[in-house]
Design an enzyme around this catalytic site. Structure first.
Site, PDB file in Angstrom:
ATOM      1  CG  HIS A   1      -1.127   4.151   9.179  1.00  0.00           C
ATOM      2  ND1 HIS A   1      -2.393   4.345   8.281  1.00  0.00           N
ATOM      3  CD2 HIS A   1      -1.333   2.504   9.020  1.00  0.00           C
ATOM      4  CE1 HIS A   1      -3.050   3.664   8.089  1.00  0.00           C
ATOM      5  NE2 HIS A   1      -2.335   2.251   8.585  1.00  0.00           N
TER       6      HIS A   1
ATOM      7  CG  ASP B   1      -0.994  -6.016   4.431  1.00  0.00           C
ATOM      8  OD1 ASP B   1      -1.464  -4.993   3.376  1.00  0.00           O
ATOM      9  OD2 ASP B   1      -1.621  -6.167   5.280  1.00  0.00           O
TER      10      ASP B   1
ATOM     11  CG  HIS C   1      -3.310 -10.291   4.517  1.00  0.00           C
ATOM     12  ND1 HIS C   1      -4.673 -10.749   4.943  1.00  0.00           N
ATOM     13  CD2 HIS C   1      -3.553  -8.813   4.277  1.00  0.00           C
ATOM     14  CE1 HIS C   1      -5.407  -9.731   4.489  1.00  0.00           C
ATOM     15  NE2 HIS C   1      -4.972  -8.682   4.199  1.00  0.00           N
TER      16      HIS C   1
ATOM     17  CG  HIS D   1      -1.815  -1.104   1.407  1.00  0.00           C
ATOM     18  ND1 HIS D   1      -3.219  -1.378   0.786  1.00  0.00           N
ATOM     19  CD2 HIS D   1      -1.516  -2.148   2.040  1.00  0.00           C
ATOM     20  CE1 HIS D   1      -3.746  -2.417   1.150  1.00  0.00           C
ATOM     21  NE2 HIS D   1      -2.708  -3.052   1.623  1.00  0.00           N
ATOM     22  CG  PHE D   2       3.955   1.910  -2.626  1.00  0.00           C
ATOM     23  CD1 PHE D   2       4.255   1.095  -1.585  1.00  0.00           C
ATOM     24  CD2 PHE D   2       4.742   1.810  -3.658  1.00  0.00           C
ATOM     25  CE1 PHE D   2       5.307   0.437  -1.395  1.00  0.00           C
ATOM     26  CE2 PHE D   2       5.874   0.917  -3.696  1.00  0.00           C
ATOM     27  CZ  PHE D   2       6.308   0.420  -2.524  1.00  0.00           C
TER      28      PHE D   2
ATOM     29  CG  ASN E   1      -6.700   0.012   0.525  1.00  0.00           C
ATOM     30  OD1 ASN E   1      -5.803  -0.551  -0.190  1.00  0.00           O
ATOM     31  ND2 ASN E   1      -6.575  -0.024   1.732  1.00  0.00           N
TER      32      ASN E   1
ATOM     33  CG  HIS F   1      -8.485  -7.901   3.960  1.00  0.00           C
ATOM     34  ND1 HIS F   1      -7.679  -7.117   4.152  1.00  0.00           N
ATOM     35  CD2 HIS F   1      -9.268  -8.159   4.867  1.00  0.00           C
ATOM     36  CE1 HIS F   1      -7.679  -7.006   5.532  1.00  0.00           C
ATOM     37  NE2 HIS F   1      -8.652  -7.666   6.000  1.00  0.00           N
TER      38      HIS F   1
END
Length: 440
Positions: free
Chosen positions: A310, A306, A237, A63-64, A95, A179
């Site tokens: 944050h 994954d 995952h 998630h970049f 997302n 997921h």
């Protein structure tokens, strides 16, 4: 430009052997076993003595955060972290803001990466309750698959209607990466935890809220739908031993383990708190050990990260308030090499799970192996070289890692992306831009 990497220990397709290789025009043109040194003129000769030479890591799950969430991370910063960690290819998740659930949003991501990604890239297309009509317009040669948040709410990407799930599994033209967590079970568990412990239960309760049952029931449904529609399902995952029971001899169904669930257990919440809060939750040591065992018997096909940065300010609080996710891509390879030293898996198996199998699973063209004619995506790693993770070496924009203060005995010495040195001796070549991946 011609480059000779000489005298290393090559690890590829189940074999480990002393040798050298030649790179010309972005590709591996010659793999040489033994001590023979070809008489030729090279622009650069690299002495790899004492190093292991591996294919570049393919991370199937990152998630970049770009577009829309770039206060946390972006493609430039996180591809820097990838290069520093020996990762030469990544597949990014949908997302973001806007979510990658329209063709225009997908094209925007490709355009952004073409200007700023320092390693190779592609992007999953996100499924929703009502966008399966777009599936026939997707270019199967440009993207790895469809990402499905099955029963786990992530914005409005939660797919929770049975008829929508049936359409997705019946019509997806490529692998579905799911997921799997059951939102109804999670919501009931959260309500009970809040009743017992207050509005923001401590993070130690996270595996009770996002529980084994929530994971198992959702994964069971995904496997059921895949079998019914003969779809290619890749379960993201895995976090529990019980889910592994669903994977025995099911054709067309594969599973990913991520570094976090293989390395940490619920015993680590006391020391690391919300730094290791992620969804699904990191669970018991029994679950961790079962996932480790499954690396060696074929039930786990791929190891990803994954990677989900944050800001630390967003990680404050407990189960209800703290954001879920952690940055791991820069330290994924060295963490798995630590597990090699512990006897969890062999170095050859690591390469299978982090390089070869992602390429096979998603039908990646010309990457994932040390083969003549393949793109020269290569990483040199050196054992017995102690170093400690400090804040100043972290490449991710969020500026922290759950591995801070940890001492590693393996080091990434050099990363080649398409034959270009994109990382060496602590420095990323930020002038270099990677390539879009081609599939099938």
């Amino acid at each position: 430009m011609a480059i000779l990497i000489k005298g290393g220990t090559l690890v590829n397709e189940g074999r480990t052997f002393n040798g050298s290789l030649v790179i010309e025009n972005e590709k591996i043109t010659w793999i040489i076993e033994g001590n023979y040194m070809p008489e030729a003129s090279y622009d650069e000769v690299i002495d790899a003595s004492g190093c292991f030479v591996l294919p570049g890591i393919i991370d199937d799950h990152v998630h970049f955060r770009e577009p829309g969430l770039t206060e946390k991370a972006d493609m430039e910063s996180e591809s820097r972290a990838a290069a520093a960690g020996g990762v030469t290819t990544y597949f990014d998740m949908p997302n973001t803001v806007p979510q990658t659930t329209t063709l225009d949003a997908l094209e925007e991501k490709f355009a952004l990466a073409a200007g700023k990604s320092h390693v190779n890239y592609s992007f999953f297309f996100g499924a929703t309750n009502d966008n399966t009509s777009l599936f026939p317009q997707l270019d199967i040669h440009r993207i790895p698959g469809i990402k499905l948040f099955l029963g786990s709410s992530t914005g409005n990407m939660l797919v929770d209607r049975r008829e929508a799930l049936e359409r997705i599994f019946a019509t997806a033209p490529m692998p579905i990466m799911a997921h799997c967590e059951d939102t109804g079970i999670i919501n009931r568990n959260m309500a009970e935890a809040k009743r017992l412990y207050g509005d923001d239960p401590k993070v130690a309760h996270h595996p009770d809220i996002r529980s084994e049952e929530a994971c198992y029931e959702s994964t069971r449904l995904a496997v059921e739908l895949a079998k019914k529609h003969h779809a290619r399902l890749h379960v993201a995952h895995l976090s529990t031993a019980k889910e592994l029971e669903l994977l025995n001899n099911v054709q067309g169904v594969t599973a990913e383990a991520t570094v976090s669930y293989l390395y940490f257990s619920d015993r680590d919440y006391n020391a690391l708190g919300t730094r290791i809060k992620c969804n699904p939750a990191i669970k018991s040591q029994r679950d961790r050990d079962a996932l480790r065992d499954a690396l060696n018997d074929g039930r786990i096909t791929v190891i990803g990260t994954d990677h989900a940065p944050h800001l630390l300010s967003q990680k404050e609080g407990g189960c209800a308030r703290a954001a879920s996710g952690m940055p791991m891509i820069q330290f994924s390879l060295v963490t798995m090499l630590e597990l090699v030293d512990q006897g969890v898996l062999s170095l050859e198996r690591l390469v299978e799970l982090m390089c070869h199998n992602p390429a096979r699973l998603f039908d990646v063209r010309g990457r994932g192996f040390l083969r003549e004619g393949y793109q020269a995506d290569i990483v040199l790693v050196r054992p017995n070289t102690g170093w400690t993770v400090t804040k100043d070496i972290i490449q991710s924009r969020c500026g922290w890692s759950p591995m801070e203060g940890h001492m590693y005995l393996w080091r990434v010495e050099r990363t080649f992306c398409n034959g270009h040195t994109v990382y060496e001796q602590g420095r990323v070549d930020t002038t270099y831009i990677g390539q879009p991946v081609i599939f099938r």
